[in-house]
Scaffold this active site. Sequence first.
Site, short mmCIF file in Angstrom:
data_model
loop_
_atom_site.label_atom_id
_atom_site.label_comp_id
_atom_site.label_asym_id
_atom_site.label_seq_id
_atom_site.Cartn_x
_atom_site.Cartn_y
_atom_site.Cartn_z
N HIS A 276 1.03 -1.13 0.06
CA HIS A 276 0.01 0.15 0.08
C HIS A 276 0.72 1.35 0.05
O HIS A 276 0.73 2.25 0.87
CB HIS A 276 -0.92 0.08 1.26
CG HIS A 276 -1.87 0.84 1.21
ND1 HIS A 276 -3.10 0.50 0.37
CD2 HIS A 276 -2.22 2.09 1.59
CE1 HIS A 276 -4.29 1.56 0.56
NE2 HIS A 276 -3.70 2.57 1.01
N THR B 230 -2.44 2.50 -4.91
CA THR B 230 -2.77 3.13 -3.39
C THR B 230 -3.59 4.42 -3.36
O THR B 230 -3.18 5.34 -4.36
CB THR B 230 -1.47 3.10 -2.80
OG1 THR B 230 -0.71 2.12 -2.66
CG2 THR B 230 -1.52 3.80 -1.43
N GLU B 231 -4.55 4.36 -2.75
CA GLU B 231 -5.53 5.58 -2.51
C GLU B 231 -6.09 5.94 -3.91
O GLU B 231 -6.24 7.34 -4.24
CB GLU B 231 -4.78 6.85 -1.79
CG GLU B 231 -4.23 6.23 -0.43
CD GLU B 231 -5.44 5.71 0.62
OE1 GLU B 231 -6.35 6.16 0.43
OE2 GLU B 231 -4.96 4.91 1.42
N LEU B 232 -6.25 5.23 -4.93
CA LEU B 232 -6.53 5.67 -6.22
C LEU B 232 -5.71 6.40 -6.82
O LEU B 232 -6.19 7.22 -7.90
CB LEU B 232 -7.87 6.06 -6.07
CG LEU B 232 -9.03 4.97 -5.78
CD1 LEU B 232 -10.58 5.86 -6.08
CD2 LEU B 232 -8.91 3.78 -6.49
N TRP C 111 -8.09 9.81 -4.26
CA TRP C 111 -9.27 9.85 -3.82
C TRP C 111 -9.32 10.70 -2.21
O TRP C 111 -10.49 10.66 -1.84
CB TRP C 111 -10.14 8.66 -3.44
CG TRP C 111 -9.64 7.67 -2.70
CD1 TRP C 111 -8.60 7.67 -1.85
CD2 TRP C 111 -10.49 6.24 -2.44
NE1 TRP C 111 -8.67 6.36 -1.04
CE2 TRP C 111 -9.62 5.79 -1.45
CE3 TRP C 111 -11.50 5.72 -2.94
CZ2 TRP C 111 -9.99 4.47 -1.13
CZ3 TRP C 111 -11.76 4.30 -2.36
CH2 TRP C 111 -11.07 3.79 -1.56
#
Length: 444
Positions: free
Chosen positions: A109, A145-147, A299
Site C-alpha cells: 500500500h 494506493t489511494e486511487l 481519492w
Amino acid sequence: MKTICLYFQVHQPFRFRRYRFFDIGNNHYYYDDYTNESILMKISQKCYLPTNQLLLKLIQANKGKFKVAFSISGVAIKQFQIYAPEVIESFQKLAATGQVEFLAETYCHSLVSLKDKTEFERQVNMQVDLVKELFNQEPKVFRNTELIYSDEMGDMVYKMGYKAMLTEGAKHVLGWKSPNYLYCNSINPKLKVLLKNFELSDDIAFRFGNQGWNEYPLTPEKYAQWLKDLDPKSEVINLFMDYETFGEHQWKETGIFEFLEGLPSEILKHKEFSFSTPSEVADNLQPVSSVNVPYPISWADEERDLTAWLGNEMQEEAFNKLYALLPKMQKCDDPKLNDDWTYLQASDHFYYMCTKYFSDGDVHAYFNPYESPYQAFINYMNILSDFTLRLNAAVPESVEDENISNLTQMLGQKEARIAELEASIKKMRDKDKQKKSKSKEKII
C-alpha cells in the site's frame, strides 16, 4: 441500461511502537504487536467477518446478479494470516462464488509508483502472487494506493499487462464530463479507466450516519431512486469505498448493515440496472473519450491530490530519505531487512504526518494514532535512522561502511558471547546453591 460497479479497499498497516532516539542502534524491532493485533481483531469482528457473511448471503440470494470487487493489500493479508486466518477463509468463500473480483495493487500500500518503476512492479507482483495463491484469481484490473493515478502511471500499468485501472472522478480533471461512463488513458487508449462517483460513494462512506445531514436517514429505497434519477445516458456508476465503512467507520448502530442488505434487491427492482465487476465494465463498455491527468490525483480530501501524504516538508523529507535507500535495498538479500523495508513504505506513515486542520482535519485526526503529526515524523525518522544503520552494515559501499559493518558484527559476536557466559555462570551458581541446600539438609 446502467450498471453498478461496487468496489472495496481492504488495508491495515503494521503500526510502529514508540521508537525513541536512544533505541537507535540498540533495538531493531519497530512494531507495536499489541496494537496491531487488537485493532485487527476489533475490525475483523466489527467489519470484515460480518460484512463478508452478509455479502455471501446477498450473492447467493440474488443468483448471479449481485457482484462486488476488492483489493486487499499484502500487509493486510499478512496480518490476517498472523492474527485472524478466519478472515481469509471468509474472503475465499466469496471468491468461490465466481461473483467477486480481486484487483491488483502494491503489496505494502505504498506510494512507490511516484518514485521507481522497478520497485513498483516488484511490489505489485508480490501482491498478485498472494491473490493467485489464496483466491485462485489472476488480477486483470489495477487499483493503485489511494486511487493515485496519472497519465504516465496508467501507461506503465497497461505495459505491465492490465486492461483497466480505477481512479477518482475528480472535478478538476473531469470538468463538465460525468464520471458515469468508461474512459481510457490519454497516452495509451488501450487502458480503460473507471472513475469513482465520489458524491454517491461518499453518501455511504462518510455521510450515512450523520444525523445532521439533510438526507438523513439514508434508506435503500432513497438511494436506489437517486441512481434512477441520474442522466438516462449514464452507463456505469462506480461506487468505490473503504471496506471499513461497514461496521467501523459507520457503526452497526447506524443501520449500515440493514442498508447494505436491502440495497441490491432494491436496485435490481429497476430493470435498467445491473451489477458488474471492474473487468466486466472494461469488457462490455466502450470508452467515451480519454481522461487527461497530467499530474497525479487520488481519492483523498477535497483537493483529490497527494497533499494528504506529501503536502508538507516533514512528509517530503521522510519520503525522500526512505527512497534514497532504494539502490542499496536492491542489493540486499537479508529477509528481515526486506520485511522492514516493505512495512516502512506503507502510505499510512506519511498520512500520519499530515498537518491539514481545516476541511479535512477531522478525517486525518480520526486515523492518526499519534498525538501530533510532529510526533509521527520523529518516530518514523528514528526508525528510519536505525534501519539505515542496519542496511549500511548489510550492504557496505565504502571503506567506512565496511568498517562499521565489521564493528557491528564484532559487537554482535561479543554480545552473544557475553550472553553465553552469563548463562553459564547462572547455571554454575544454581548448581552451587543446590549443593549447599542439600548439604544443609544432611546436617539437619
